[in-house]
Structure formats: C-alpha cells, structure tokens
Design an enzyme around this catalytic site. Structure first.
Site, short mmCIF file in Angstrom:
data_model
loop_
_atom_site.label_atom_id
_atom_site.label_comp_id
_atom_site.label_asym_id
_atom_site.label_seq_id
_atom_site.Cartn_x
_atom_site.Cartn_y
_atom_site.Cartn_z
CG ASP A 37 -2.25 -0.59 1.32
OD1 ASP A 37 -2.92 -1.38 -0.17
OD2 ASP A 37 -2.52 -0.75 2.24
CE LYS A 59 -6.29 -0.27 -1.75
NZ LYS A 59 -8.23 -0.29 -1.29
CG MET A 173 -8.85 7.03 6.22
SD MET A 173 -9.64 5.20 5.13
CE MET A 173 -10.33 4.33 6.24
N1 SAH Z 1 -5.33 -1.09 8.48
C1 SAH Z 1 -4.91 0.18 8.87
C2 SAH Z 1 -5.66 1.83 8.55
C3 SAH Z 1 -5.96 2.36 7.17
S1 SAH Z 1 -7.05 3.16 6.49
C4 SAH Z 1 -4.57 0.52 10.70
O1 SAH Z 1 -5.12 0.07 11.06
O2 SAH Z 1 -3.89 1.93 10.88
C5 SAH Z 1 -5.82 4.34 6.81
C6 SAH Z 1 -6.22 5.21 7.96
O3 SAH Z 1 -5.56 5.06 8.79
C7 SAH Z 1 -5.44 6.34 7.61
O4 SAH Z 1 -6.64 7.94 6.24
C8 SAH Z 1 -5.60 7.28 9.17
O5 SAH Z 1 -6.75 7.80 9.16
C9 SAH Z 1 -5.10 5.96 9.57
N2 SAH Z 1 -3.65 6.06 9.50
C10 SAH Z 1 -2.96 5.13 9.37
N3 SAH Z 1 -1.38 5.59 9.30
C11 SAH Z 1 -1.60 6.40 10.26
C12 SAH Z 1 -0.68 7.15 11.37
N4 SAH Z 1 1.02 6.57 11.23
N5 SAH Z 1 -0.91 7.77 11.65
C13 SAH Z 1 -2.05 8.49 11.97
N6 SAH Z 1 -2.75 7.61 10.98
C14 SAH Z 1 -2.75 7.07 10.37
#
Ligand code: SAH
Length: 260
Positions: A37, A59, A173
């Site tokens: 990703d 994405k 998100m």
């Molecule tokens: N599977 C991922 C989430 C994917 S959806 C998980 O478990 O974290 C993608 C969203 O995750 C982003 O839009 C944001 O809201 C959050 N996200 C992912 N990485 C992040 C990070 N390093 N810091 C803050 N938010 C994060």
C-alpha cells in the site's frame, strides 16, 4: 516460511519499522513478491530484500492507483504462478484494510491465505501521545470508525450510537469529514468541550499532534493537518496524557483555535 503459491496479508504497522512484528519481517524476507500500500512506511519497505519484487498497489483517498478488484486479481495470479506472496498493508490488515475482498479472492481460487496482524494507527497514536485509549470508569469502550465516504456522498454514521461520553472514539480517514464528525457527535449529545487529539503521521519522523475540543475540531483539522494520514481521537481518555503537564510534541495551544 511461506509455501510457494501461498498469500500472506501482513500488517506493516503505522510506519516506524521498529513497530513491525518479528513475524512480519520474517515474512517480508521470505517472500518472492511484495504488493504494498501507499501507507506502508519507507523504513519498512527498506527492509524488503533486493531480490524480492516490490510492487506498489497504493491507494490514497481519491487517488486510487489500482482498484480493489485489480489488486485481488494480482495477488491471486502471483500465487497461482507459484510465487510466495506478501500483501503488505498499513497498520493492521483487519482494520479498514479491505482484507475481506483479498481473502475471498484467494479462497475462491483455492489459494491458501494467512494473516499477520500489525499495530493499528489508533494504538500508535495513543502511544505517541503517552495516553491510554481506555480509562477505568471513564472510557469503557473503544470504537474504531471510518469517516471515509464514496466521492460525493455524506458521512453515514450512527451518531447516536457513537456519542457515548464513556467511550473513546478513533476516527480513521476523518480529515475531510472533521466538520461532519463534530456536528454529528454534538448533535447527538456529546458536549462541545469533549477533548480531541489529532495525530498525523503517527510513529513517523514527520509526526504531529494537536489538542483541541470537539466543537473546534473542524477549524483545528483545517489549520493543523497536512497531507499525511491522520487519526482523530475523541473522548475523556485523550485529556489525560501520562506525561506530567500533559505536554506533547508539536502541541498547539487550545487558545489558538479558540481565537480563530
Ligand atoms: N489498516 C490501517 C488503517 C487503514 S485506513 C490501520 O490499522 O492503521 C487509513 C487510515 O488509517 C488513514 O487515513 C489514517 O486515518 C489512519 N492511519 C494510518 N497510518 C497512520 C499514521 N501513521 N498516523 C495516523 N493515522 C494513520
């Protein structure tokens, strides 16, 4: 560690390679191909050995480089060709990670598929801020919710169910929908002064943290957040950082937003 013709859905964690599990690192090193990703941290990608084929299928909201069906087909095709496939996803694959589609695609084609969990963004955000997402007697429930919508659609969430003063809400998100989140929760009865913490790029070098309150969230999100992934934490638990004085790096004083 990976049988040829097998797929592993692997959680890459929030970005810091030190937050990768040992199992995830071993899987990455045993793969013949890694589909990753856009949110997988560069530090994690740097751990992928040179001989492993690295395929970005990133994405990001509104800028889909590959649609989900194409990604499903790519991993299945690679497995059927006898590759050892790692599908590397930001955070934990089971949390807003579209892993169901990939699991189903594999199972439909008889491809063995396994999952390796990862540290999710809300956990990384709480750790960076030095706080607990649950709080005895005050935050008995943790809700992970996505405010992502299809283009043009409004946020369709059950605000009544989410406006629980004894819960911590982690909005994934949620940047573009900060206004709707604030209005929805306040409209359903959550007080406007409910503490909010915005964390962008949690665990990454460009991490930033901003404290605000629910009624000021829309302004705060606009003023404070940049292009990076961000999680919005809402609830009493986020007002109680473990650090003395409650200071956190990059904190913007609440008064700055109150003046806006
Ligand atoms: N599977 C991922 C989430 C994917 S959806 C998980 O478990 O974290 C993608 C969203 O995750 C982003 O839009 C944001 O809201 C959050 N996200 C992912 N990485 C992040 C990070 N390093 N810091 C803050 N938010 C994060």
């Amino acid at each position: 560690m990976i049988e040829p013709g097998t797929v592993w859905l692997v959680g890459a964690g929030p970005g810091d390679p030190d937050l990768l599990t040992r199992k995830a690192e071993r899987l990455i090193c045993a793969a013949s191909v890694v589909f990753h990703d856009a949110l997988v941290g560069q530090g994690v990608l740097d751990l992928v050995p040179r001989q492993v084929r690295l395929v970005p299928v990133g994405k990001r909201s509104g800028r889909h480089s590959k649609d989900q069906k194409t990604i499903d087909a790519m991993i299945v095709e690679a497995a059927l060709a006898g590759e050892r496939v790692v599908r590397l996803k930001g955070g934990d694959p089971s949390i807003f990670g579209r892993s169901t589609e990939e699991l189903e695609a594999c199972l439909t084609h008889g491809v063995p598929v396994h999952i390796c969990p990862g540290v999710t963004a809300a956990s990384a955000a709480a750790a960076s801020a030095g706080l607990s997402l649950t709080l005895r007697g005050m935050a008995r429930r943790l809700t992970l919710v996505t405010a992502h919508t299809r283009a043009g659609a409004g946020v369709d969430l059950d605000w009544k169910a989410l406006a629980d003063p004894q819960a911590t809400l982690a909005v994934y998100m949620g940047k573009a929908a900060a206004g709707e989140v604030s209005a929805g929760l306040i409209g359903a009865g959550l007080p406007g002064d409910t503490p909010v913490l915005l964390i962008e790029n949690a665990s990454l070098p460009g991490e930033s943290q901003f404290r605000t309150r629910l009624d000021l969230l829309p302004i705060a999100a606009k003023a404070a957040l940049g292009d990076g992934p961000a999680v919005i934490l809402v609830g009493q638990a986020v007002a109680t950082p473990a650090k003395p004085g409650g200071a956190c790096a990059g904190e913007t004083p609440l008064s700055a937003y109150q003046r806006l």
